[in-house]
Design a protein around this motif. Structure first.
Motif, PDB file in Angstrom:
ATOM      1  N   TYR A 205       0.835  -1.203   0.000  1.00 44.54           N
ATOM      2  CA  TYR A 205       0.000   0.000   0.000  1.00 44.54           C
ATOM      3  C   TYR A 205       0.869   1.252   0.000  1.00 44.54           C
ATOM      4  O   TYR A 205       0.550   2.250  -0.661  1.00 44.54           O
ATOM      5  CB  TYR A 205      -0.914  -0.008   1.225  1.00 44.54           C
ATOM      6  CG  TYR A 205      -1.862   1.162   1.266  1.00 44.54           C
ATOM      7  CD1 TYR A 205      -2.857   1.315   0.296  1.00 44.54           C
ATOM      8  CD2 TYR A 205      -1.751   2.141   2.256  1.00 44.54           C
ATOM      9  CE1 TYR A 205      -3.730   2.392   0.321  1.00 44.54           C
ATOM     10  CE2 TYR A 205      -2.621   3.228   2.292  1.00 44.54           C
ATOM     11  CZ  TYR A 205      -3.603   3.341   1.315  1.00 44.54           C
ATOM     12  OH  TYR A 205      -4.459   4.420   1.332  1.00 44.54           O
ATOM     13  N   GLN A 206       1.978   1.200   0.712  1.00 43.44           N
ATOM     14  CA  GLN A 206       2.903   2.338   0.738  1.00 43.44           C
ATOM     15  C   GLN A 206       3.435   2.633  -0.667  1.00 43.44           C
ATOM     16  O   GLN A 206       3.555   3.800  -1.072  1.00 43.44           O
ATOM     17  CB  GLN A 206       4.056   2.035   1.694  1.00 43.44           C
ATOM     18  CG  GLN A 206       5.006   3.208   1.935  1.00 43.44           C
ATOM     19  CD  GLN A 206       6.143   2.819   2.848  1.00 43.44           C
ATOM     20  OE1 GLN A 206       6.728   1.758   2.679  1.00 43.44           O
ATOM     21  NE2 GLN A 206       6.455   3.683   3.803  1.00 43.44           N
ATOM     22  N   ASN A 207       3.743   1.577  -1.419  1.00 39.86           N
ATOM     23  CA  ASN A 207       4.232   1.772  -2.794  1.00 39.86           C
ATOM     24  C   ASN A 207       3.172   2.419  -3.677  1.00 39.86           C
ATOM     25  O   ASN A 207       3.489   3.243  -4.547  1.00 39.86           O
ATOM     26  CB  ASN A 207       4.675   0.434  -3.393  1.00 39.86           C
ATOM     27  CG  ASN A 207       5.950  -0.079  -2.757  1.00 39.86           C
ATOM     28  OD1 ASN A 207       6.762   0.716  -2.261  1.00 39.86           O
ATOM     29  ND2 ASN A 207       6.147  -1.386  -2.786  1.00 39.86           N
TER      30      ASN A 207
ATOM     31  N   THR B 104       1.286  10.592   5.105  1.00 40.02           N
ATOM     32  CA  THR B 104       0.824   9.217   5.358  1.00 40.02           C
ATOM     33  C   THR B 104       1.941   8.218   5.090  1.00 40.02           C
ATOM     34  O   THR B 104       2.141   7.268   5.863  1.00 40.02           O
ATOM     35  CB  THR B 104      -0.393   8.894   4.488  1.00 40.02           C
ATOM     36  OG1 THR B 104      -1.438   9.822   4.770  1.00 40.02           O
ATOM     37  CG2 THR B 104      -0.887   7.481   4.744  1.00 40.02           C
ATOM     38  N   ILE B 105       2.689   8.435   3.992  1.00 41.69           N
ATOM     39  CA  ILE B 105       3.819   7.549   3.669  1.00 41.69           C
ATOM     40  C   ILE B 105       4.840   7.556   4.794  1.00 41.69           C
ATOM     41  O   ILE B 105       5.364   6.511   5.203  1.00 41.69           O
ATOM     42  CB  ILE B 105       4.481   7.985   2.342  1.00 41.69           C
ATOM     43  CG1 ILE B 105       3.521   7.754   1.167  1.00 41.69           C
ATOM     44  CG2 ILE B 105       5.790   7.218   2.114  1.00 41.69           C
ATOM     45  CD1 ILE B 105       3.976   8.391  -0.131  1.00 41.69           C
TER      46      ILE B 105
ATOM     47  N   ILE C 270       3.489   5.608   7.819  1.00 43.37           N
ATOM     48  CA  ILE C 270       3.561   4.161   7.566  1.00 43.37           C
ATOM     49  C   ILE C 270       4.994   3.679   7.715  1.00 43.37           C
ATOM     50  O   ILE C 270       5.252   2.627   8.321  1.00 43.37           O
ATOM     51  CB  ILE C 270       2.997   3.828   6.167  1.00 43.37           C
ATOM     52  CG1 ILE C 270       1.474   4.038   6.147  1.00 43.37           C
ATOM     53  CG2 ILE C 270       3.330   2.387   5.787  1.00 43.37           C
ATOM     54  CD1 ILE C 270       0.843   3.846   4.786  1.00 43.37           C
ATOM     55  N   SER C 271       5.944   4.447   7.180  1.00 40.75           N
ATOM     56  CA  SER C 271       7.362   4.075   7.290  1.00 40.75           C
ATOM     57  C   SER C 271       7.793   3.993   8.749  1.00 40.75           C
ATOM     58  O   SER C 271       8.521   3.071   9.150  1.00 40.75           O
ATOM     59  CB  SER C 271       8.236   5.097   6.552  1.00 40.75           C
ATOM     60  OG  SER C 271       7.977   5.079   5.171  1.00 40.75           O
TER      61      SER C 271
ATOM     62  N   TYR D 209      -4.150   3.135   8.562  1.00 39.38           N
ATOM     63  CA  TYR D 209      -3.633   3.806   7.361  1.00 39.38           C
ATOM     64  C   TYR D 209      -3.815   2.999   6.082  1.00 39.38           C
ATOM     65  O   TYR D 209      -4.054   3.545   5.011  1.00 39.38           O
ATOM     66  CB  TYR D 209      -2.143   4.126   7.548  1.00 39.38           C
ATOM     67  CG  TYR D 209      -1.890   5.221   8.554  1.00 39.38           C
ATOM     68  CD1 TYR D 209      -2.346   6.517   8.331  1.00 39.38           C
ATOM     69  CD2 TYR D 209      -1.213   4.950   9.738  1.00 39.38           C
ATOM     70  CE1 TYR D 209      -2.126   7.525   9.259  1.00 39.38           C
ATOM     71  CE2 TYR D 209      -0.994   5.951  10.682  1.00 39.38           C
ATOM     72  CZ  TYR D 209      -1.455   7.233  10.438  1.00 39.38           C
ATOM     73  OH  TYR D 209      -1.244   8.228  11.364  1.00 39.38           O
TER      74      TYR D 209
END
Length: 720
Positions: free
Chosen positions: A618-620, A642-643, A646-647, A702
């Motif tokens: 999802y991050q990608n 948001t990225i 998540i990281s 997220y």
């Protein structure tokens, strides 16, 4: 490709309420039809044989080979008429579950169904394959199950089940039932001795138990889609839904149709087995419920609770449901307990914890009441140990269940009675004086007519005519805490009787001697009496000032089994020897280690193989979206934020799993079982579980809902 969660949601969407064909006749017509006890023996045995069986069952007389053969023949005929083809000795090893090994009635050599008296009385399962705490070596396999005639046999499916104890070849107890039975005899003798101070007609005292059983119910598809529920019995991850139990709208609310039909179904099966289930209702948390039976003799009640759990599990399959008995299957929601309501009943039909309109009988009531408080004061650590488990540690002290501090609630009215009795001072009673009036005991009936409110925050509360031990977890075998309660009260009653006899020998009036000793006990045990909010931080601080222990984890709580006073109280009447206590403590420590070990491995598996790949994928997608927005000249700061979050959570998760795995390897090399259990508690569970869970639960918020792999709380908990 659809993930397990998506498939589960699709399955549940198609569910229909299962049809239930419960008996149409009154309960009285089918209650106990699948149970074989004294009533059935009366109908099938010759009068003289039945009388011998009754004497053996009610009074513990030895069963002769002739009697066992007669009972075996009668129960075989009855069981086969019920469709049984096999029989089993149904026992309760120290695994926490029940166990059984089935043998057929059919003798192929003779071509007929046979059931000998020797087969009724004894079987030989493999003792080394069950937890024994070092009592039996692997190469020393022999162990025995021996029939407990005081608990009715029953037919379950095509099998006759015979309740039994389980002991080693050398005689040590390897189960929960044998010590319970010994403790019943112990408190019978001690309580009868004290009762004779008041009523010479009392010849037997029987402890009774009413066990309220709490549980959660989820759809089977959701259960199978959650590896943590399957392997650990609880969800190690899961973000709280927007709506949980905060509105208090589930408690005693309308029961969902699927669950109601399930309840009707398992209750009918339970009633056929002679289990007197009488109450059903919604509990506080969504998808949490309670079933409660009427009071029974304590050994029978314990057997029936274990059987009820088995019935509930099996019947749930018919309804595509799963029952969760773990003490804390869902974080942020109330856990489940097993409230043990305990009292003592005389052979003359008197409940010793029932206040009376008679002043003389109230002195008897106060005697047993105060002695019980004194026992809890002296052995609170042992009561705490008796309900210790990895699951119950999540529940105790979590502002939803009694704290780990063992205290007793008796209410303002009884507190006033005890205070008056304590402060009355030493009095002299002249001939013709009303001793009860001088002591204030004649006032007790009027005070107790409108008894006290209940306190659900107390682990040990007096509730009118019984004590309710609220601290046991829903997954425990009742026998463990009830054995402890029986032996500590018996020990205190014996001491009390010795003290009374000593004063009487010196020429003191027995009634005055009793009251003066009770005064001392009231004063000594005052520290464990608490009427306030057991959930509050203030109580923890006050309890510490009173010198009450607050042991919050299982490995340290279990130390109480091997204190000098615990060994002494158990060794009286040989309920459990020091060797047996050491073995049980080791078994409980090993069980704790395995539970935390399994949970840590489940966390690692779910994080590495489910959560992290989904979050990275999802991050990608978000990274590509951010690039696209930038190329279009559109503000992409929200996506970048948001990225970044998540990281951050992924980093915490990866590092937490890696560090926990390395730490687990170190802990697994610790040889001493207590040291290893404490290390699993503090260096694995306390250090990593919450941190890893927080990271996963944040990622759940997220990641796109359609991609999240684990069934969510909001989907599992609102079953309709």
């Amino acid at each position: 490709m659809a993930n397990l969660r998506t498939k589960a949601l699709e399955q549940v969407e198609k569910r229909k309420v299962a049809e239930v064909n419960t008996p149409s006749e009154d309960i009285s017509k089918f209650f106990g039809v699948d149970s074989f006890g004294l009533d059935q023996m009366r109908e099938t045995l010759a009068p003289a044989t039945y009388k011998e069986a009754e004497d053996a069952i009610l009074n513990g007389k030895k069963i002769s080979p002739e009697l066992s053969s007669a009972i075996a023949a009668a129960v075989k005929t009855w069981a086969i008429s019920k469709g049984a083809k096999h029989y089993t000795h149904w026992f309760q090893p120290l695994t926490g579950d029940t166990a059984e090994k089935h043998d057929t009635f059919f003798d192929a050599m003779k071509g007929i169904e046979i059931f000998k008296g020797s087969a009724l009385i004894r079987q030989e399962p493999d003792a080394s394959s069950f937890p024994n705490g070092g009592i039996r070596s692997t190469f020393e396999a022999r162990g025995y199950t021996a029939w407990d005639p005081s608990s009715p046999m029953f037919v379950w499916g095509e099998t006759l089940c015979i309740p039994t104890i389980f002991v080693s070849y050398t005689g040590e107890s390897l189960d929960n039932k044998a010590p319970l039975l010994k403790s019943v005899d112990t408190i019978d003798r001690a309580a009868t001795r004290v009762c004779k101070f008041f009523d010479r007609n009392v010849s037997k005292i029987t402890p009774s138990l009413g066990c309220e059983q709490e549980y959660f119910v989820v759809d089977k598809a959701f259960y199978n889609a959650r590896p943590d529920l399957v392997l650990a019995g609880r969800t190690v991850f899961g973000h709280n839904p927007a709506k949980g139990q905060q509105l208090d709208d589930h408690y005693f609310g309308s029961i969902p149709n699927r669950v109601l039909n399930y309840m009707k179904d398992f209750e009918a099966e339970a009633l056929k087995k002679g289990i007197p289930v009488s109450t059903r209702h919604n509990e506080v948390a969504p998808s949490q419920f309670e079933v409660a039976p009427l009071f029974e003799e304590i050994n029978k009640a314990t057997d029936h609770n274990q059987l009820l759990i088995d019935i509930m599990n099996k019947v749930a399959e018919r309804h595509d449901l799963k029952v969760l008995f773990h003490e804390k299957p869902f974080a942020g929601l109330n856990g489940s307990g097993k409230h043990n309501n305990w009292s003592l009943i005389t052979n003359t039909g008197v409940n010793l914890f029932q206040p009376s309109s008679s002043a003389k009988e109230n002195l008897q009531f106060l005697t047993f009441f105060v002695n019980t408080l004194m026992a809890v004061y002296e052995h609170g650590d042992l009561l705490r140990a008796s309900i210790a488990s990895a699951g119950n540690d999540h529940r105790l002290g979590a502002n939803e269940a009694p704290p780990a501090i063992i205290s007793a609630f008796i209410g303002s009215q009884l507190s006033a009675v005890l205070d008056e009795l304590e402060n009355n001072g030493n009095i002299k009673v002249e001939k013709g004086d009303n001793m009860y009036m001088k002591l204030g005991i004649d006032k007790i009936p009027e005070i107790l007519l409108d008894n006290t409110d209940r306190n659900r925050t107390s682990p040990f509360a007096f509730t009118g005519n019984k004590f309710e031990f609220r601290a046991p977890g829903s997954d425990i075998n009742c026998a463990a805490p009830m054995t402890v309660l029986n032996v500590i009260v018996a020990d205190r009653l014996n001491t009390f009787a010795d003290e009374v006899d000593a004063l009487v020998e010196k020429g003191e009036d027995r009634r005055i001697a009793i009251v003066n000793i009770l005064r001392d006990y009231i004063k000594a045990s005052k520290a464990i009496r608490f009427e306030g909010d057991g959930y509050s931080k203030a109580w923890e601080e006050e309890a510490e000032g009173r010198g009450l222990p607050n042991v919050k984890n299982t490995p340290e709580a279990l130390d109480a089994y091997l204190t000098e006073k615990s060994i002494q109280v158990f060794s009286h009447d040989n309920v459990l020897t020091e060797k047996e206590l050491e073995a049980r403590r080791e078994i409980l420590l090993e069980n704790y280690i395995r539970k935390i070990q399994i949970e840590s491995r489940v966390m690692g598996d779910l994080a590495s193989n489910h959560v992290i790949p989904t979050a990275v994928k999802y991050q990608n997608i978000l990274i590509n979206n951010a690039k696209g927005l930038k190329e279009l000249g559109v503000d992409n700061s929200a996506v970048l934020s948001t990225i970044e979050k998540i990281s951050m959570h992924l980093a915490v998760l990866r590092n937490g799993i890696k560090d926990m795995t390395n730490e687990r390897k170190r802990v697994n090399d610790i040889e001493d079982v207590r040291d290893q259990a404490i290390a699993y508690c503090h260096d694995i569970k306390d250090k990593y579980f919450d941190e890893i869970r927080r990271a996963v639960d944040k990622l759940e918020l997220y990641v796109d809902d359609e991609d999240w792999p684990l069934v969510k709380y909001r989907e599992m908990l609102f079953l309709r």
